[in-house]
Scaffold this active site. Structure first.
Site, short mmCIF file in Angstrom:
data_model
loop_
_atom_site.label_atom_id
_atom_site.label_comp_id
_atom_site.label_asym_id
_atom_site.label_seq_id
_atom_site.Cartn_x
_atom_site.Cartn_y
_atom_site.Cartn_z
N GLU A 86 30.34 26.02 70.19
CA GLU A 86 29.03 25.61 69.66
C GLU A 86 28.34 24.59 70.56
OE1 GLU A 86 26.55 24.82 65.71
OE2 GLU A 86 28.46 25.87 65.74
N ARG A 124 39.59 19.12 72.55
CA ARG A 124 38.63 18.26 73.24
C ARG A 124 38.78 16.81 72.84
NH1 ARG A 124 34.63 21.94 72.84
NH2 ARG A 124 33.98 21.04 70.87
#
Length: 288
Positions: A86, A124
């Site tokens: 995203e 991440r």
């Protein structure tokens, strides 16, 4: 590197037969260019906030170098649903790209899509604590996983998952302060020892105004606990208060020590769910 491999194995164990696995997504069909306008955001995306400055920086990188890591999408009646990527999609929109590279995969049911999006964010390490807590909670509530199962499959300890989910028990004001990074998740866990919502919110204001550290917040909460309606016969010594705070940090829950004459006393350890009780038993080596 080994942690990422562990996450991949856990994800594949959770995805039902026939659904896309993480390894197949990474080594699957060739990458295709698909229109940005045809990609709908993942409705199960665990992250609700994206840093504007970070998106602008990624957008400039995309303008200069292109999208280096393909998105993962699945076919939908009106185009494609995003499975993973995203942040890259939003940055590509800012960069004005007409198409982006993507791997088209039938990603299976909602659980698989949520898991894939969650794993991507966990790798991440910049997903917010509240977004992570909501995602963990959805895996438990909507998909029937225990906290132990979530921990095993996503490469976390059970206590880490339980402590993260506990953040959702804080008052809305405390959660907002965490989302705005005025306090840390450790501050919130300390404030959770205050059961009364109004007092918890008032204590938050004091913590923020005084820029208290986590340790100072724990001491403040311990002092407030001494003033609770169920008063002790004598005020605990600073050593007892420090021990309460240390035990609370170790057990990730509220602890109250009541010394008595003759070197005796009582320790009360609170828990807020059956899973937390299981976790305490595990810490103490108790198998029922």
């Amino acid at each position: 590197m080994s942690k990422h491999r562990g996450l991949g194995r856990g994800l594949e164990q959770l995805i039902p037969p026939g659904a896309a696995t993480l390894s197949s997504v990474l080594s699957g069909p060739s990458v295709r260019e698909i229109p940005v306008a045809a990609i709908a955001p993942n409705p199960l995306q665990p992250r609700s906030q994206f840093d504007d400055a970070s998106l602008q920086e990624l957008s400039r990188s995309i303008i200069q170098y292109g999208v280096l890591q393909p998105l993962v999408v699945e076919p939908a009646p009106d185009g494609y649903h995003l499975v993973a990527g995203e942040r890259r999609l939003r940055a590509s929109q800012l960069a004005g790209l007409a198409t982006v590279p993507a791997v088209i995969r039938p990603a299976g049911p909602d659980r698989a899509r949520l898991e894939m999006a969650l794993v991507e964010n966990l790798q991440r390490r910049d997903i917010s604590p509240l977004d992570e807590a909501r995602a963990f909670n959805r895996l438990c509530d909507e998909f029937g996983l225990t906290q132990e199962a979530v921990a095993q499959q996503l490469g976390r300890s059970r206590s880490a998952v339980a402590n993260t989910i506990r953040l959702l028990q804080a008052t809305p004001e405390v959660q907002l302060a965490l989302a705005e990074e005025r306090v840390s998740a450790a501050h919130v866990r300390a404030l959770l020892a205050i059961a009364e919502p109004l007092l918890q919110t008032k204590t938050l204001a004091h913590v923020v105004a005084r820029h208290l550290s986590v340790r100072d917040t724990e001491r403040l909460v311990a002092r407030l606990a001494m003033r609770a309606p169920a008063k002790r016969a004598t005020a605990p010594s600073p050593e007892v208060q420090a021990l309460e705070a240390a035990l609370a940090r170790r057990l990730s829950t509220r602890v109250k020590i009541t010394p008595r004459a003759g070197g005796r006393g009582r320790i009360v350890i609170d828990y807020f769910s059956a899973d937390e009780l299981d976790g305490l038993c595990e810490l103490f080596g108790v198998n029922l």
